[in-house]
Enzyme design. Sequence first.
Site, PDB file in Angstrom:
ATOM      1  N   VAL A 175     -10.691  -1.983 -24.796  1.00  0.00           N
ATOM      2  CA  VAL A 175     -11.447  -1.110 -23.605  1.00  0.00           C
ATOM      3  C   VAL A 175     -12.234   0.020 -24.628  1.00  0.00           C
ATOM      4  O   VAL A 175     -12.999   0.705 -24.204  1.00  0.00           O
ATOM      5  CB  VAL A 175     -10.810  -0.457 -22.550  1.00  0.00           C
ATOM      6  N   GLY A 176     -11.667   0.176 -25.742  1.00  0.00           N
ATOM      7  CA  GLY A 176     -12.500   1.189 -26.434  1.00  0.00           C
ATOM      8  C   GLY A 176     -11.960   0.924 -28.047  1.00  0.00           C
ATOM      9  O   GLY A 176     -10.962   0.385 -28.399  1.00  0.00           O
ATOM     10  N   GLY A 190     -12.785   2.433 -32.510  1.00  0.00           N
ATOM     11  CA  GLY A 190     -13.472   3.243 -33.327  1.00  0.00           C
ATOM     12  C   GLY A 190     -12.949   3.599 -34.644  1.00  0.00           C
ATOM     13  O   GLY A 190     -11.894   2.757 -34.869  1.00  0.00           O
ATOM     14  N   VAL A 200      -8.240   0.907 -28.346  1.00  0.00           N
ATOM     15  CA  VAL A 200      -7.207   0.968 -27.163  1.00  0.00           C
ATOM     16  C   VAL A 200      -7.806  -0.424 -26.319  1.00  0.00           C
ATOM     17  O   VAL A 200      -8.695  -0.888 -26.278  1.00  0.00           O
ATOM     18  CB  VAL A 200      -8.093   2.211 -26.395  1.00  0.00           C
ATOM     19  N   ASP A 214     -14.433  17.899 -29.361  1.00  0.00           N
ATOM     20  CA  ASP A 214     -15.246  16.623 -29.569  1.00  0.00           C
ATOM     21  C   ASP A 214     -15.791  15.989 -28.149  1.00  0.00           C
ATOM     22  O   ASP A 214     -15.618  14.856 -27.860  1.00  0.00           O
ATOM     23  CB  ASP A 214     -14.715  15.642 -30.299  1.00  0.00           C
TER      24      ASP A 214
END
Length: 363
Positions: free
Chosen positions: A36-37, A39, A44, A156
């Site tokens: 789902v994510g 970087g 994730v 951020d």
Amino acid sequence: MTQLVPLAELPSGKKIYSVRGQRFEVDRQYDLVKVVGFGACGTVCSAVVNGSGERVAIKRLSRVFGDLREGKRILREMEIMTSLKHNNLIRLHHFMRPQSKETFEDIYLVMDLYDTDLNRIIRSRQKLTDEHLQYFMIQAFRGLHYLHSAKVMHRDLKPSNLLVNADCALAICDFGLARDDQVMSSSDLTQYVVTRWYRPPEVLGMGSNQYTSAVDVWSLGLIFAELMVGRALLPGTDYIGQLVMIVNLLGSPSIDDMEFLSSEAKAFILSQPHRPALSFRDLFPMATEEATDLLSKLLVFHPARRLTAKQVMEHPYFSKYRDAAEEADAPDPFVWNHSHIETKEQLREDLWRVVEAHSQLNE
């Protein structure tokens, strides 16, 4: 939905998955569903808890000892998540306990799972009402006020760091760049800074040393504007371009308003043609007067003249959604107890202590 399939199960009970070409090792009670994510700092996955069917998010922070500064950043994120509890901050369930203090290289966080984030909502171009905007933004500022009252600034904030559920519940996530709320030197933000489009003038000031919690208020102001128009308001391509876009929007700042900038930044702005401020009522004709009034008090060039998160919640724009219980201060300031770390061995010891103290076995 097709779930990810484990490659193996270890005698210890850990399941091994391959996620984006990397080893993902989770406790046996979790079945990974999908990514789902991802970087530079981690990946994730959504997961389901066997038996209960509960849906959670599992974040893998990889190679935490590869760089000492990066490892300390990860430790700070972990400490913030274990210390600060608020409905509008993502909730940490626990850390997965590694098999060995001496050999672990990755850390796994089990957290609440959200359906989407504001970045995906904005890109979907779905129609948002003013009530949607009020509800999203009051929650964001509640969470931000709680952070700031604990003497932490996020640094951020961007749409992808504001998670949202189907019922429009919102939580701030990703505290990897968060720091103690104090005036920071420019070197503190050299390596890690707010994503360019959401950076305020003081971060773009090329030498400014006036970084305070006002950076987060600016970022949420730009997210608010983005929700109004369905696109980024200031999509600069570099530092100079970003600063020019800010001046084009807010007008040329006065000498007093530039007191926090470096001499180079001041000279650059003074070399440009004088610009009048644009009218927010003209820029956002679909918005209410209260909405544009609030925005005008968030997107202020001088950081000391922006509203605080607490003042934002008191603005008439949010009168329908005021909730004193959700707007309370954090009971105590966040305390960073790891300034002594100078070696990777010390980092390993402190990371292990935090993981052990907040592992599932100790819930």
